[in-house]
Design an enzyme around this catalytic site. Structure first.
Site, short mmCIF file in Angstrom:
data_model
loop_
_atom_site.label_atom_id
_atom_site.label_comp_id
_atom_site.label_asym_id
_atom_site.label_seq_id
_atom_site.Cartn_x
_atom_site.Cartn_y
_atom_site.Cartn_z
N ASP A 67 -68.20 -8.85 79.60
CA ASP A 67 -69.06 -8.62 78.43
C ASP A 67 -68.27 -8.16 77.22
O ASP A 67 -67.09 -7.80 77.32
CB ASP A 67 -70.16 -7.61 78.78
CG ASP A 67 -69.66 -6.44 79.61
OD1 ASP A 67 -68.44 -6.20 79.64
OD2 ASP A 67 -70.49 -5.75 80.23
N HIS A 138 -77.30 -1.43 86.22
CA HIS A 138 -76.84 -2.64 85.52
C HIS A 138 -75.47 -3.10 85.99
O HIS A 138 -74.67 -2.31 86.49
CB HIS A 138 -76.91 -2.48 83.99
CG HIS A 138 -75.86 -1.62 83.37
ND1 HIS A 138 -76.12 -0.70 82.38
CD2 HIS A 138 -74.52 -1.53 83.58
CE1 HIS A 138 -75.01 -0.11 82.01
NE2 HIS A 138 -74.02 -0.59 82.73
N GLU A 143 -79.22 -5.55 82.06
CA GLU A 143 -80.00 -4.32 82.17
C GLU A 143 -81.23 -4.57 83.05
O GLU A 143 -81.64 -5.73 83.25
CB GLU A 143 -80.47 -3.93 80.76
CG GLU A 143 -79.34 -3.67 79.77
CD GLU A 143 -78.72 -2.29 79.93
OE1 GLU A 143 -78.94 -1.63 80.97
OE2 GLU A 143 -78.02 -1.87 79.01
C1 F6R Z 1 -68.42 -3.04 81.48
C2 F6R Z 1 -69.48 -3.28 82.43
C3 F6R Z 1 -70.47 -2.22 82.78
C4 F6R Z 1 -69.82 -1.04 83.50
C5 F6R Z 1 -70.87 0.01 83.87
C6 F6R Z 1 -70.24 1.22 84.51
O1 F6R Z 1 -67.65 -4.21 81.31
O2 F6R Z 1 -69.57 -4.35 82.92
O3 F6R Z 1 -71.47 -2.78 83.60
O4 F6R Z 1 -69.18 -1.50 84.65
O5 F6R Z 1 -71.56 0.41 82.73
O6 F6R Z 1 -69.43 1.85 83.56
P1 F6R Z 1 -68.50 3.07 83.92
O7 F6R Z 1 -67.43 2.54 84.80
O8 F6R Z 1 -67.96 3.53 82.59
O9 F6R Z 1 -69.35 4.09 84.58
#
Ligand code: F6R
Length: 241
Positions: A67, A138, A143
């Site tokens: 993303d 997500h 979402e």
């Molecule tokens: C980012 C992504 C998001 C994160 C998720 C967890 O490229 O795909 O889905 O993997 O928000 O984020 P962290 O690792 O910061 O808790």
């Protein structure tokens, strides 16, 4: 599905990097699907140190990220392109021409989504997709919703994601409200999935993914339908076998 429970974030990061480097050894020109966020940082650190020891070679690897925020330039330190460059690509022998993220600055974001989907097809798909887990279940920026969206698409971020991601911005108002994300079908199309989950704050989300129903209200729940899913979770996120 295979769940690997580890004792710490450090161990999780080592295991995940080992997994990815094994994939590169087996197929040097593999396509890695990559994620940003806090969780994969340690994995990327370990990959860099494997590279520095001569144990992994990125020269033929191609990558496609999950993303990108809409409206941020690649030079913006909050953009995912910037994150990938500084956390991994700048430190290994990867050809940046072979690294792909959606273009958040594209004038026509819908066209950008179509092109990104076509780009992944032209790479002949993703061999290994690395995923983190959002507190609301997500994956990428898919979402909780009423239905699963299959292809790369534009999303409006939920308040909970804006709040979670605002820790990386000066003020919550600075968090972009839109992003481009691979769809659930794009993610599920990868040959192999690696979900990494760390910390007590992810426990509830992981429990819902593993034990709850498969439904778009918890997007990551769909991963259970994949025939080659490995979850690496630390004991804070996954307290019991
Ligand atoms: C980012 C992504 C998001 C994160 C998720 C967890 O490229 O795909 O889905 O993997 O928000 O984020 P962290 O690792 O910061 O808790």
């Amino acid at each position: 599905m295979r769940i690997i429970r580890v004792n710490s974030y450090e161990e999780l990061s080592e295991r995940a990097a080992g997994f990815i480097s094994a994939q590169i050894t087996l197929k040097p020109d593999c396509v890695l699907g990559l994620a940003t966020g806090t969780t994969p940082k340690g994995t990327y650190e370990n990959l860099i140190s494997l590279y520095k020891k001569g144990l992994v070679d990125f020269s033929q690897v191609r990558t496609a990220n999950l993303d990108e925020y809409a409206g941020l330039s690649p030079k913006d330190p909050h953009s995912y392109r910037y994150f990938m460059n500084t956390e991994l690509f700048d430190h290994v022998n990867i050809d940046k021409e072979h690294t792909f993220l959606p273009d958040g600055l594209a004038e026509d974001l819908l066209e950008e989504c179509r092109q990104y989907e076509a780009k992944i097809k032209s790479l002949e798909g993703i061999d290994l997709q690395l995923l983190g887990l959002g507190h609301n279940g997500h994956i990428g920026f898919n979402e909780p919703a009423k239905e699963f969206i299959k292809d790369t698409h534009v999303v409006s971020l939920t308040e909970s994601t804006i709040k979670a991601n605002s820790r990386l911005f000066e003020k919550p108002e600075d968090v972009p409200r839109k992003a481009v994300t691979m769809g659930i079908g794009t993610i599920m199309g990868a040959a192999r999935l690696l979900l990494i989950v760390s910390g007590a704050d992810k426990r509830e989300a992981l429990n819902l993914v593993l034990n709850g129903p498969i439904c778009p209200e918890c997007p990551a729940s769909v991963l259970k339908l994949h025939t080659d899913l490995v979850v690496i979770a630390d004991k804070e996120a996954y307290p019991e076998e």
